[in-house]
Design a protein around this motif. Structure first.
Motif, PDB file in Angstrom:
ATOM      1  N   GLY A  27       0.692  -1.182  -0.176  1.00 39.79           N
ATOM      2  CA  GLY A  27       0.374   0.063  -0.445  1.00 39.79           C
ATOM      3  C   GLY A  27       0.869   1.252  -0.302  1.00 39.79           C
ATOM      4  O   GLY A  27       0.693   2.082  -0.980  1.00 39.79           O
ATOM      5  N   SER A  30       2.417   2.019  -3.399  1.00 40.04           N
ATOM      6  CA  SER A  30       1.365   2.185  -4.226  1.00 40.04           C
ATOM      7  C   SER A  30       0.933   3.733  -4.145  1.00 40.04           C
ATOM      8  O   SER A  30       1.091   4.336  -5.107  1.00 40.04           O
ATOM      9  CB  SER A  30       0.373   1.537  -4.028  1.00 40.04           C
ATOM     10  OG  SER A  30      -0.938   1.608  -4.734  1.00 40.04           O
ATOM     11  N   ASP A  31       1.002   3.759  -3.174  1.00 47.15           N
ATOM     12  CA  ASP A  31       0.583   5.416  -2.759  1.00 47.15           C
ATOM     13  C   ASP A  31       1.997   6.555  -3.047  1.00 47.15           C
ATOM     14  O   ASP A  31       1.346   6.939  -3.457  1.00 47.15           O
ATOM     15  CB  ASP A  31       0.231   5.692  -1.652  1.00 47.15           C
ATOM     16  CG  ASP A  31      -1.019   5.110  -0.893  1.00 47.15           C
ATOM     17  OD1 ASP A  31      -1.904   4.782  -2.089  1.00 47.15           O
ATOM     18  OD2 ASP A  31      -1.227   4.522   0.450  1.00 47.15           O
ATOM     19  N   TYR A  32       2.932   5.688  -2.938  1.00 48.84           N
ATOM     20  CA  TYR A  32       4.218   6.912  -3.651  1.00 48.84           C
ATOM     21  C   TYR A  32       4.318   6.751  -5.278  1.00 48.84           C
ATOM     22  O   TYR A  32       4.442   7.883  -5.653  1.00 48.84           O
ATOM     23  CB  TYR A  32       5.226   6.420  -3.119  1.00 48.84           C
ATOM     24  CG  TYR A  32       6.556   6.662  -3.206  1.00 48.84           C
ATOM     25  CD1 TYR A  32       7.016   7.819  -2.090  1.00 48.84           C
ATOM     26  CD2 TYR A  32       7.591   6.203  -4.312  1.00 48.84           C
ATOM     27  CE1 TYR A  32       8.563   8.474  -2.340  1.00 48.84           C
ATOM     28  CE2 TYR A  32       8.445   7.528  -4.674  1.00 48.84           C
ATOM     29  CZ  TYR A  32       8.680   8.568  -3.803  1.00 48.84           C
ATOM     30  OH  TYR A  32       9.965   8.991  -4.074  1.00 48.84           O
ATOM     31  N   ALA A  35       1.259   8.962  -6.079  1.00 52.10           N
ATOM     32  CA  ALA A  35       1.040  10.174  -5.176  1.00 52.10           C
ATOM     33  C   ALA A  35       1.489  11.861  -6.887  1.00 52.10           C
ATOM     34  O   ALA A  35       2.244  11.341  -7.779  1.00 52.10           O
ATOM     35  CB  ALA A  35       2.494  11.084  -5.224  1.00 52.10           C
ATOM     36  N   ASP A  40       3.027  15.478  -1.683  1.00 57.50           N
ATOM     37  CA  ASP A  40       2.461  14.458  -1.274  1.00 57.50           C
ATOM     38  C   ASP A  40       3.062  13.233  -1.242  1.00 57.50           C
ATOM     39  O   ASP A  40       3.543  12.095  -0.171  1.00 57.50           O
ATOM     40  CB  ASP A  40       1.179  13.693  -2.425  1.00 57.50           C
ATOM     41  CG  ASP A  40      -0.284  14.548  -2.403  1.00 57.50           C
ATOM     42  OD1 ASP A  40      -0.090  15.409  -1.307  1.00 57.50           O
ATOM     43  OD2 ASP A  40      -0.804  14.321  -3.678  1.00 57.50           O
ATOM     44  N   ARG A  41       4.298  12.979  -2.405  1.00 64.95           N
ATOM     45  CA  ARG A  41       5.781  12.313  -2.165  1.00 64.95           C
ATOM     46  C   ARG A  41       6.225  12.152  -0.651  1.00 64.95           C
ATOM     47  O   ARG A  41       7.320  11.625  -0.286  1.00 64.95           O
ATOM     48  CB  ARG A  41       6.510  12.299  -2.925  1.00 64.95           C
ATOM     49  CG  ARG A  41       5.992  11.298  -4.179  1.00 64.95           C
ATOM     50  CD  ARG A  41       7.001  11.299  -5.853  1.00 64.95           C
ATOM     51  NE  ARG A  41       5.800  10.150  -6.059  1.00 64.95           N
ATOM     52  CZ  ARG A  41       6.308  10.683  -7.794  1.00 64.95           C
ATOM     53  NH1 ARG A  41       7.707  11.050  -8.274  1.00 64.95           N
ATOM     54  NH2 ARG A  41       6.004   8.906  -8.162  1.00 64.95           N
ATOM     55  N   ILE A  44       3.984  10.363   2.299  1.00 65.03           N
ATOM     56  CA  ILE A  44       4.399   9.063   2.275  1.00 65.03           C
ATOM     57  C   ILE A  44       5.678   8.500   2.686  1.00 65.03           C
ATOM     58  O   ILE A  44       5.672   7.866   3.095  1.00 65.03           O
ATOM     59  CB  ILE A  44       4.019   8.738   0.691  1.00 65.03           C
ATOM     60  CG1 ILE A  44       2.007   8.992   0.802  1.00 65.03           C
ATOM     61  CG2 ILE A  44       4.033   6.916   0.798  1.00 65.03           C
ATOM     62  CD1 ILE A  44       2.337   8.732  -0.872  1.00 65.03           C
TER      63      ILE A  44
END
Length: 74
Positions: A27, A30-32, A35, A40-41, A44
Motif C-alpha cells: 500500500g 502504491s500510494d507513493y 502521488a 504528497d510524495r 508518504i
C-alpha cells in the motif's frame, strides 16, 4: 474417560500477520507511485520512515522505494 492429544500446527495468526504486513508495504509503494506532486510524495516518504523505525527487523521499505527510480541491471 477419553483423552485428547494436542497436535500442533502452524499458528494461523502468524500467517495473517505476515499477509497484513505485506499489504501495508504494498500500500505504501502504491500510494507513493500514485502521488501526483512532491508534497504528497514527501508525506508518504515521512510515513514510510516512521514505518521503518517501528519495524527495525524488516528490510527498510524506504530502500525499496528509492530503488524504484534506479535503472535495472542489464
Amino acid at each position: 474417560m477419553p483423552t485428547f492429544t494436542l497436535i500442533s500446527a502452524e499458528d494461523p495468526f502468524e500467517a495473517i500477520v505476515a499477509k497484513s504486513e505485506g499489504a501495508v508495504r504494498a500500500g505504501f509503494i502504491s500510494d507513493y507511485l500514485a502521488a501526483t506532486n512532491a508534497i504528497d510524495r514527501a508525506h508518504i516518504a515521512y510515513e514510510v520512515t516512521l514505518y521503518d523505525a517501528a519495524n527495525p527487523d524488516e528490510p527498510p521499505l524506504m530502500d525499496e522505494i528509492r530503488g524504484l527510480h534506479q535503472p535495472a541491471a542489464a
